[in-house]
Motif scaffolding. Structure first.
Motif, PDB file in Angstrom:
ATOM      1  N   LEU A 122      38.877  28.893  45.177  1.00  0.00           N
ATOM      2  CA  LEU A 122      38.194  28.651  43.904  1.00  0.00           C
ATOM      3  C   LEU A 122      37.256  29.800  43.532  1.00  0.00           C
ATOM      4  CD1 LEU A 122      37.413  24.834  44.255  1.00  0.00           C
ATOM      5  CD2 LEU A 122      39.222  25.929  42.924  1.00  0.00           C
ATOM      6  N   GLU A 123      36.649  30.407  44.536  1.00  0.00           N
ATOM      7  CA  GLU A 123      35.790  31.571  44.274  1.00  0.00           C
ATOM      8  C   GLU A 123      36.607  32.729  43.719  1.00  0.00           C
ATOM      9  OE1 GLU A 123      33.573  32.694  47.697  1.00  0.00           O
ATOM     10  OE2 GLU A 123      32.541  30.765  47.876  1.00  0.00           O
ATOM     11  N   LEU A 124      37.794  32.941  44.288  1.00  0.00           N
ATOM     12  CA  LEU A 124      38.662  34.015  43.802  1.00  0.00           C
ATOM     13  C   LEU A 124      39.142  33.729  42.382  1.00  0.00           C
ATOM     14  CD1 LEU A 124      40.883  34.636  46.972  1.00  0.00           C
ATOM     15  CD2 LEU A 124      39.035  36.087  46.130  1.00  0.00           C
ATOM     16  N   VAL A 125      39.448  32.479  42.109  1.00  0.00           N
ATOM     17  CA  VAL A 125      39.974  32.074  40.802  1.00  0.00           C
ATOM     18  C   VAL A 125      38.952  32.282  39.696  1.00  0.00           C
ATOM     19  CG1 VAL A 125      40.662  30.036  39.466  1.00  0.00           C
ATOM     20  CG2 VAL A 125      41.734  30.493  41.659  1.00  0.00           C
TER      21      VAL A 125
ATOM     22  N   VAL B  95      48.731  33.057  35.523  1.00  0.00           N
ATOM     23  CA  VAL B  95      49.526  32.390  36.559  1.00  0.00           C
ATOM     24  C   VAL B  95      49.802  33.355  37.710  1.00  0.00           C
ATOM     25  CG1 VAL B  95      51.802  31.434  37.100  1.00  0.00           C
ATOM     26  CG2 VAL B  95      50.608  30.705  35.030  1.00  0.00           C
ATOM     27  N   LEU B  96      50.145  34.579  37.376  1.00  0.00           N
ATOM     28  CA  LEU B  96      50.404  35.596  38.394  1.00  0.00           C
ATOM     29  C   LEU B  96      49.168  35.809  39.255  1.00  0.00           C
ATOM     30  CD1 LEU B  96      52.343  37.726  39.547  1.00  0.00           C
ATOM     31  CD2 LEU B  96      51.510  39.318  37.810  1.00  0.00           C
ATOM     32  N   ARG B  97      48.021  35.884  38.627  1.00  0.00           N
ATOM     33  CA  ARG B  97      46.768  36.096  39.367  1.00  0.00           C
ATOM     34  C   ARG B  97      46.427  34.898  40.237  1.00  0.00           C
ATOM     35  NH1 ARG B  97      44.183  38.618  42.786  1.00  0.00           N
ATOM     36  NH2 ARG B  97      41.938  38.302  42.799  1.00  0.00           N
TER      37      ARG B  97
ATOM     38  N   CYS C 212      45.690  34.987  44.227  1.00  0.00           N
ATOM     39  CA  CYS C 212      44.513  34.384  44.871  1.00  0.00           C
ATOM     40  C   CYS C 212      44.940  33.480  46.021  1.00  0.00           C
ATOM     41  CB  CYS C 212      43.704  33.574  43.855  1.00  0.00           C
ATOM     42  SG  CYS C 212      42.890  34.559  42.583  1.00  0.00           S
ATOM     43  N   PHE C 213      46.012  32.750  45.801  1.00  0.00           N
ATOM     44  CA  PHE C 213      46.553  31.881  46.845  1.00  0.00           C
ATOM     45  C   PHE C 213      47.006  32.706  48.049  1.00  0.00           C
ATOM     46  CE2 PHE C 213      50.340  29.735  48.652  1.00  0.00           C
ATOM     47  CZ  PHE C 213      49.710  28.610  49.161  1.00  0.00           C
ATOM     48  N   ALA C 214      47.675  33.828  47.777  1.00  0.00           N
ATOM     49  CA  ALA C 214      48.134  34.714  48.851  1.00  0.00           C
ATOM     50  C   ALA C 214      46.946  35.299  49.614  1.00  0.00           C
ATOM     51  CB  ALA C 214      49.003  35.831  48.278  1.00  0.00           C
ATOM     52  N   GLU C 215      45.938  35.729  48.891  1.00  0.00           N
ATOM     53  CA  GLU C 215      44.738  36.293  49.525  1.00  0.00           C
ATOM     54  C   GLU C 215      44.072  35.275  50.435  1.00  0.00           C
ATOM     55  OE1 GLU C 215      41.899  38.533  47.104  1.00  0.00           O
ATOM     56  OE2 GLU C 215      43.447  38.683  45.557  1.00  0.00           O
ATOM     57  N   THR C 216      44.031  34.022  49.998  1.00  0.00           N
ATOM     58  CA  THR C 216      43.409  32.966  50.794  1.00  0.00           C
ATOM     59  C   THR C 216      44.162  32.746  52.098  1.00  0.00           C
ATOM     60  OG1 THR C 216      42.618  31.876  48.779  1.00  0.00           O
ATOM     61  CG2 THR C 216      42.670  30.555  50.775  1.00  0.00           C
ATOM     62  N   ASN C 217      45.492  32.791  52.035  1.00  0.00           N
ATOM     63  CA  ASN C 217      46.288  32.610  53.245  1.00  0.00           C
ATOM     64  C   ASN C 217      46.184  33.817  54.170  1.00  0.00           C
ATOM     65  OD1 ASN C 217      48.062  29.998  53.222  1.00  0.00           O
ATOM     66  ND2 ASN C 217      47.979  30.696  51.114  1.00  0.00           N
TER      67      ASN C 217
ATOM     68  N   SER D  92      43.456  22.510  42.791  1.00  0.00           N
ATOM     69  CA  SER D  92      43.593  23.882  43.275  1.00  0.00           C
ATOM     70  C   SER D  92      44.792  24.542  42.610  1.00  0.00           C
ATOM     71  CB  SER D  92      43.660  23.922  44.806  1.00  0.00           C
ATOM     72  OG  SER D  92      44.693  23.114  45.292  1.00  0.00           O
ATOM     73  N   LEU D  93      45.651  25.182  43.380  1.00  0.00           N
ATOM     74  CA  LEU D  93      46.696  26.015  42.791  1.00  0.00           C
ATOM     75  C   LEU D  93      47.573  25.266  41.790  1.00  0.00           C
ATOM     76  CD1 LEU D  93      48.091  28.794  42.772  1.00  0.00           C
ATOM     77  CD2 LEU D  93      49.599  27.920  44.551  1.00  0.00           C
ATOM     78  N   ARG D  94      48.112  24.133  42.179  1.00  0.00           N
ATOM     79  CA  ARG D  94      49.023  23.397  41.309  1.00  0.00           C
ATOM     80  C   ARG D  94      48.373  23.072  39.965  1.00  0.00           C
ATOM     81  NH1 ARG D  94      53.660  20.472  41.842  1.00  0.00           N
ATOM     82  NH2 ARG D  94      53.721  20.804  44.094  1.00  0.00           N
ATOM     83  N   GLY D  95      47.143  22.600  40.012  1.00  0.00           N
ATOM     84  CA  GLY D  95      46.451  22.241  38.776  1.00  0.00           C
ATOM     85  C   GLY D  95      46.224  23.428  37.856  1.00  0.00           C
TER      86      GLY D  95
END
Length: 200
Positions: A80-83, A96-98, A102-107, A131-134
Motif C-alpha cells: 500500500l505504501e508503494l501504491v 494497472v501496470l504500476r 508494486c506487487f512484484a517489488e513487495t514479493n 490490495s492488488l485485486r481491488g
C-alpha cells in the motif's frame, strides 16, 4: 526527577523491550521458515533460536501461523505504501501496470522462499480485499468508462485474467529461486497482456 516521570520512563522502556522481543521472535521465525520450510519448523525451535522461552513466544503469538498472519499484514502495508506513489499516473493502463510492479517489488522484498510458503497456504496479496485485486478492478472499471479498455469483457473478467496470468509468473519466479528480476518480467508480461484489452 518526579515520580510520575520515572514511572512513565519505566513504562516506555518496558514497551521498547517488548517491541524488540516481539521483533526478535518474528525475524527469527521468518528466517527459519525460509531456511527449513514452514511445516518443518516448530515453536520450540523458534524459541531456541530466538533465545526466548516458549511462554515468551505465546505472550506475543498464538501459534506459528499467527507469525505468518503478521507477515502478511506487513507485506500488505508495504504494498500500500508503494501504491501511494501511483496517484499522479493519468492513464489507467499505466496505473494497472504500476500496480503489478508494486506487487512484484513487495514479493522481491521478502524473497522466493517465503513467497513459496505464502502461496502454498493461499495467503498471498493477490487475493486480499483492498490490495492488488481491488486496485486493478477499480482501474479497469474506470478505464472502460473512458474507453481506454475494451468492453468485450467485463472488468471482473479482465481482472481475473490478469491475476491468474501473473500468478503463473510468480510461481515460475519462486521455482527458479528468484534468479530473474520479478519486477522486470512482470512489467514485460503485463504490458503484453494489457494490449489484448486496450481500446486504443
Amino acid at each position: 526527577m518526579k515520580s510520575g516521570e520515572c514511572m512513565e520512563k519505566a513504562r516506555t522502556k518496558r514497551r521498547i523491550q517488548a517491541e524488540e522481543s516481539r521483533e526478535n521472535i518474528f525475524n527469527t521465525a521468518i528466517k527459519l521458515f525460509s531456511e527449513r520450510g514452514y511445516e518443518s519448523v516448530t515453536v520450540e525451535q523458534i524459541c531456541k533460536a530466538a533465545k526466548v522461552s516458549v511462554g515468551g513466544f505465546y505472550h506475543y503469538y498464538k501459534s506459528k501461523a499467527s507469525v505468518f498472519d503478521e507477515l502478511h499484514e506487513r507485506l500488505n502495508d508495504h504494498f500500500l505504501e508503494l501504491v501511494q506513489n501511483t496517484e499522479s499516473i493519468q492513464r489507467d493502463t499505466e496505473r494497472v501496470l504500476r500496480y503489478f510492479e508494486c506487487f512484484a517489488e513487495t514479493n522481491e522484498y521478502i524473497g522466493p522462499a517465503i513467497v513459496t510458503i505464502l502461496l502454498s497456504i493461499g495467503n498471498d496479496l493477490q487475493n486480499q480485499q483492498g490490495s492488488l485485486r481491488g486496485y486493478i478492478l477499480d482501474s479497469i472499471v474506470h478505464g472502460q468508462s473512458t474507453e481506454e479498455f475494451e468492453k468485450e469483457y467485463t472488468a471482473e473478467e479482465i481482472t481475473n485474467h490478469l491475476i491468474f496470468a501473473t500468478k503463473g509468473l510468480l510461481h515460475e519466479w519462486c521455482f527458479q529461486r528468484g534468479t530473474f528480476s520479478l519486477k522486470e518480467k512482470m512489467h514485460q508480461f503485463v504490458q503484453i497482456e494489457l494490449r489484448c484489452f486496450s481500446a486504443t
